[in-house]
Design a protein around this motif. Sequence first.
Motif, PDB file in Angstrom:
ATOM      1  N   PHE A 198      59.377  -9.988 -62.219  1.00 62.30           N
ATOM      2  CA  PHE A 198      60.227  -9.417 -63.260  1.00 62.30           C
ATOM      3  C   PHE A 198      59.915 -10.066 -64.606  1.00 62.30           C
ATOM      4  CE2 PHE A 198      63.920  -9.430 -65.995  1.00 62.30           C
ATOM      5  CZ  PHE A 198      64.408  -8.140 -65.901  1.00 62.30           C
ATOM      6  N   ASP A 199      59.808 -11.409 -64.597  1.00 61.64           N
ATOM      7  CA  ASP A 199      59.539 -12.142 -65.833  1.00 61.64           C
ATOM      8  C   ASP A 199      58.170 -11.780 -66.403  1.00 61.64           C
ATOM      9  OD1 ASP A 199      60.176 -14.255 -67.776  1.00 61.64           O
ATOM     10  OD2 ASP A 199      58.557 -15.365 -66.811  1.00 61.64           O
ATOM     11  N   ALA A 200      57.154 -11.692 -65.522  1.00 62.02           N
ATOM     12  CA  ALA A 200      55.794 -11.401 -65.975  1.00 62.02           C
ATOM     13  C   ALA A 200      55.686 -10.029 -66.618  1.00 62.02           C
ATOM     14  CB  ALA A 200      54.825 -11.510 -64.803  1.00 62.02           C
ATOM     15  N   ILE A 201      56.294  -9.027 -65.980  1.00 59.36           N
ATOM     16  CA  ILE A 201      56.167  -7.653 -66.476  1.00 59.36           C
ATOM     17  C   ILE A 201      57.065  -7.406 -67.691  1.00 59.36           C
ATOM     18  CG2 ILE A 201      56.575  -5.220 -65.900  1.00 59.36           C
ATOM     19  CD1 ILE A 201      55.658  -5.842 -63.078  1.00 59.36           C
ATOM     20  N   SER A 202      58.295  -7.941 -67.666  1.00 62.67           N
ATOM     21  CA  SER A 202      59.238  -7.666 -68.759  1.00 62.67           C
ATOM     22  C   SER A 202      58.880  -8.406 -70.044  1.00 62.67           C
ATOM     23  CB  SER A 202      60.665  -8.033 -68.338  1.00 62.67           C
ATOM     24  OG  SER A 202      60.764  -9.413 -68.060  1.00 62.67           O
ATOM     25  N   THR A 203      58.264  -9.576 -69.944  1.00 64.25           N
ATOM     26  CA  THR A 203      57.955 -10.345 -71.155  1.00 64.25           C
ATOM     27  C   THR A 203      56.525 -10.152 -71.641  1.00 64.25           C
ATOM     28  OG1 THR A 203      57.383 -12.297 -69.829  1.00 64.25           O
ATOM     29  CG2 THR A 203      59.639 -12.134 -70.609  1.00 64.25           C
ATOM     30  N   THR A 204      55.553 -10.158 -70.727  1.00 55.20           N
ATOM     31  CA  THR A 204      54.147 -10.073 -71.131  1.00 55.20           C
ATOM     32  C   THR A 204      53.630  -8.643 -71.092  1.00 55.20           C
ATOM     33  OG1 THR A 204      53.802 -12.267 -70.190  1.00 55.20           O
ATOM     34  CG2 THR A 204      51.845 -10.996 -70.723  1.00 55.20           C
ATOM     35  N   GLY A 205      53.934  -7.958 -69.998  1.00 55.28           N
ATOM     36  CA  GLY A 205      53.413  -6.603 -69.836  1.00 55.28           C
ATOM     37  C   GLY A 205      51.907  -6.637 -69.634  1.00 55.28           C
ATOM     38  N   LEU A 206      51.319  -5.475 -69.569  1.00 55.18           N
ATOM     39  CA  LEU A 206      49.877  -5.403 -69.352  1.00 55.18           C
ATOM     40  C   LEU A 206      49.137  -4.816 -70.556  1.00 55.18           C
ATOM     41  CD1 LEU A 206      49.867  -4.148 -65.656  1.00 55.18           C
ATOM     42  CD2 LEU A 206      49.727  -6.483 -66.488  1.00 55.18           C
ATOM     43  N   LYS A 207      49.885  -4.475 -71.623  1.00 57.88           N
ATOM     44  CA  LYS A 207      49.250  -3.867 -72.797  1.00 57.88           C
ATOM     45  C   LYS A 207      48.231  -4.786 -73.444  1.00 57.88           C
ATOM     46  CE  LYS A 207      52.313  -0.333 -74.675  1.00 57.88           C
ATOM     47  NZ  LYS A 207      53.139   0.060 -75.840  1.00 57.88           N
ATOM     48  N   SER A 208      48.600  -6.079 -73.537  1.00 63.45           N
ATOM     49  CA  SER A 208      47.724  -7.032 -74.221  1.00 63.45           C
ATOM     50  C   SER A 208      46.398  -7.226 -73.495  1.00 63.45           C
ATOM     51  CB  SER A 208      48.426  -8.390 -74.350  1.00 63.45           C
ATOM     52  OG  SER A 208      48.710  -8.914 -73.069  1.00 63.45           O
ATOM     53  N   LEU A 209      46.332  -6.770 -72.237  1.00 62.92           N
ATOM     54  CA  LEU A 209      45.105  -6.948 -71.469  1.00 62.92           C
ATOM     55  C   LEU A 209      44.101  -5.813 -71.658  1.00 62.92           C
ATOM     56  CD1 LEU A 209      46.664  -8.172 -68.107  1.00 62.92           C
ATOM     57  CD2 LEU A 209      45.666  -9.575 -69.901  1.00 62.92           C
ATOM     58  N   LEU A 210      44.519  -4.720 -72.303  1.00 61.15           N
ATOM     59  CA  LEU A 210      43.658  -3.549 -72.391  1.00 61.15           C
ATOM     60  C   LEU A 210      42.347  -3.844 -73.123  1.00 61.15           C
ATOM     61  CD1 LEU A 210      46.265  -0.699 -73.072  1.00 61.15           C
ATOM     62  CD2 LEU A 210      45.089  -1.258 -70.930  1.00 61.15           C
ATOM     63  N   ASP A 211      42.434  -4.637 -74.215  1.00 60.82           N
ATOM     64  CA  ASP A 211      41.233  -4.966 -74.978  1.00 60.82           C
ATOM     65  C   ASP A 211      40.285  -5.875 -74.194  1.00 60.82           C
ATOM     66  OD1 ASP A 211      42.077  -3.481 -77.129  1.00 60.82           O
ATOM     67  OD2 ASP A 211      42.980  -5.183 -78.178  1.00 60.82           O
ATOM     68  N   TYR A 212      40.809  -6.511 -73.181  1.00 58.92           N
ATOM     69  CA  TYR A 212      40.020  -7.465 -72.407  1.00 58.92           C
ATOM     70  C   TYR A 212      39.822  -6.980 -70.970  1.00 58.92           C
ATOM     71  CZ  TYR A 212      41.180 -10.387 -76.394  1.00 58.92           C
ATOM     72  OH  TYR A 212      41.316 -10.863 -77.672  1.00 58.92           O
ATOM     73  N   GLY A 213      39.936  -5.670 -70.782  1.00 61.84           N
ATOM     74  CA  GLY A 213      39.865  -5.082 -69.445  1.00 61.84           C
ATOM     75  C   GLY A 213      38.579  -5.406 -68.705  1.00 61.84           C
ATOM     76  N   LYS A 214      37.444  -5.404 -69.417  1.00 62.16           N
ATOM     77  CA  LYS A 214      36.154  -5.639 -68.758  1.00 62.16           C
ATOM     78  C   LYS A 214      36.052  -7.056 -68.215  1.00 62.16           C
ATOM     79  CE  LYS A 214      33.377  -2.227 -71.294  1.00 62.16           C
ATOM     80  NZ  LYS A 214      32.234  -2.044 -72.223  1.00 62.16           N
ATOM     81  N   ILE A 215      36.470  -8.036 -69.020  1.00 67.91           N
ATOM     82  CA  ILE A 215      36.364  -9.422 -68.562  1.00 67.91           C
ATOM     83  C   ILE A 215      37.353  -9.678 -67.428  1.00 67.91           C
ATOM     84  CG2 ILE A 215      38.010 -10.510 -70.171  1.00 67.91           C
ATOM     85  CD1 ILE A 215      34.560 -11.901 -69.215  1.00 67.91           C
ATOM     86  N   VAL A 216      38.533  -9.045 -67.495  1.00 64.40           N
ATOM     87  CA  VAL A 216      39.518  -9.167 -66.399  1.00 64.40           C
ATOM     88  C   VAL A 216      38.930  -8.575 -65.126  1.00 64.40           C
ATOM     89  CG1 VAL A 216      41.753  -8.359 -65.535  1.00 64.40           C
ATOM     90  CG2 VAL A 216      41.565  -9.208 -67.867  1.00 64.40           C
ATOM     91  N   ALA A 217      38.313  -7.391 -65.254  1.00 67.26           N
ATOM     92  CA  ALA A 217      37.723  -6.719 -64.088  1.00 67.26           C
ATOM     93  C   ALA A 217      36.626  -7.572 -63.461  1.00 67.26           C
ATOM     94  CB  ALA A 217      37.169  -5.358 -64.499  1.00 67.26           C
ATOM     95  N   LEU A 218      35.794  -8.214 -64.308  1.00 69.21           N
ATOM     96  CA  LEU A 218      34.715  -9.056 -63.784  1.00 69.21           C
ATOM     97  C   LEU A 218      35.281 -10.292 -63.084  1.00 69.21           C
ATOM     98  CD1 LEU A 218      31.739  -9.622 -63.441  1.00 69.21           C
ATOM     99  CD2 LEU A 218      31.711 -10.687 -65.710  1.00 69.21           C
ATOM    100  N   LEU A 219      36.255 -10.957 -63.707  1.00 66.65           N
ATOM    101  CA  LEU A 219      36.865 -12.141 -63.104  1.00 66.65           C
ATOM    102  C   LEU A 219      37.504 -11.813 -61.751  1.00 66.65           C
ATOM    103  CD1 LEU A 219      38.545 -13.719 -66.267  1.00 66.65           C
ATOM    104  CD2 LEU A 219      36.898 -14.884 -64.800  1.00 66.65           C
ATOM    105  N   VAL A 220      38.322 -10.763 -61.748  1.00 66.13           N
ATOM    106  CA  VAL A 220      39.017 -10.378 -60.509  1.00 66.13           C
ATOM    107  C   VAL A 220      38.009  -9.892 -59.468  1.00 66.13           C
ATOM    108  CG1 VAL A 220      40.694  -8.779 -59.490  1.00 66.13           C
ATOM    109  CG2 VAL A 220      41.170  -9.851 -61.700  1.00 66.13           C
ATOM    110  N   GLY A 221      37.003  -9.136 -59.909  1.00 68.78           N
ATOM    111  CA  GLY A 221      35.989  -8.619 -58.988  1.00 68.78           C
ATOM    112  C   GLY A 221      35.239  -9.734 -58.272  1.00 68.78           C
ATOM    113  N   VAL A 222      34.851 -10.763 -59.027  1.00 78.68           N
ATOM    114  CA  VAL A 222      34.131 -11.888 -58.409  1.00 78.68           C
ATOM    115  C   VAL A 222      35.040 -12.634 -57.442  1.00 78.68           C
ATOM    116  CG1 VAL A 222      32.956 -14.079 -58.829  1.00 78.68           C
ATOM    117  CG2 VAL A 222      32.558 -12.166 -60.365  1.00 78.68           C
ATOM    118  N   MET A 223      36.300 -12.830 -57.839  1.00 83.27           N
ATOM    119  CA  MET A 223      37.233 -13.543 -56.949  1.00 83.27           C
ATOM    120  C   MET A 223      37.495 -12.760 -55.658  1.00 83.27           C
ATOM    121  SD  MET A 223      39.966 -15.211 -59.629  1.00 83.27           S
ATOM    122  CE  MET A 223      39.392 -16.038 -61.113  1.00 83.27           C
TER     123      MET A 223
END
Length: 405
Positions: A198-223
Amino acid sequence: MFLKNLLVSWNKISLVKQIIIGLIIGIILAVALPTQLAGISILGQLFVGALKAVAPILVLFLVMSAISQHKSGQKTNMKSIIVLYLLGTFLAGLAAIVASFIFRIKLVLPGGTEEIAAPQGLFEVLRDLIFKIVDNPINAISSANYIGILAWAILLGLALKFASEHTKDVISDISVAISQVVKWVIKFAPLGVMGLVFDAISTTGLKSLLDYGKIVALLVGVMVFVALILNPIIVYLTIHRNPYPLVLRCLRESGITAFFTRSSAANIPVNMQLCEKLDLDKDTYSISIPLGATINMAGAAVTIAVLTMAATYTLGITVDLPTAVILSFLSALSACGASGVAGGSLLLIPLACSLFGIPNDLAMQVVGVGFIVGVIQDSCETALNSSTDVLFTAAADIREKKKKA
């Protein structure tokens, strides 16, 4: 009567299913009523706080008890487990390098992070790690310095080998009592996860990650690759049987809670309980699990390697194969030194960047990118690190039991 029946029905559901229910409720409430129910986030803070509070004392008494009652000639699998920890961390860093060569991602550097203090060299990282070993025991417990706690627990355990059986029984009874407290705390995991998500989604959200989607995808993909392909291969070569039932159970029962607590230290009690369920050797896992929270850092190695390689592409620096291999070793060593520090893996990125002559101010901007994507990166990193602690401990235990059979 209705509430009593509801509670009985709830207790019949497995903990993993309870956590998933808590997760779903947390997402729904965060999307529907993010401001009206802001107080729900305190449930997550209380849960993580309780786990962090009990974990250092649990480790101290479990390790002390295990060593003090260890009989001469009784074998543990620590050597095998440490080899698996270090091998897994190095190969995770190497996998991240290979993935970065395939997917050459450039960063949008945010700036404004130069004031964050970061280690200046590998010597400083290793020095800090060594000094943690000789930390004051009270300070080690209060600051959750698990290297220091382990060192004191081992020394006290060795000294207590010469104590009376009555004293050893008292230490053992205390460790059992603390383990029971841990079980009570873990029963609140569904509420804790609900508050955390609840805290993560209500305060941070996922909008701020859109500009960094590729690096997030690579990090998560490797993990994900490390968790579902690389680690199973390592486990198969260790136990010579299908590793996936064990891999998936560790991810389900350890990885999920670690994902939301975002703390390997807080997940130590969860891992201890899972090891008990798996019927592993208590003398071994009481040491290997807290040690794993310190040196088994595959997720951190992935983070350091991927973001450093992305920085080189952003700045137009050519990386040759020998340098990439050196970066793999450096990522693994740095990851081992990142334990117990909030954002520890991110703060070691400048150290890796220095291998390519990247100035500290630019390297700290890369750290800034890490903090921006941290809501996903840190969660996945902790889930991988913590679940692998149990996985490799179990693999070594299974191999030892097969030898004896």
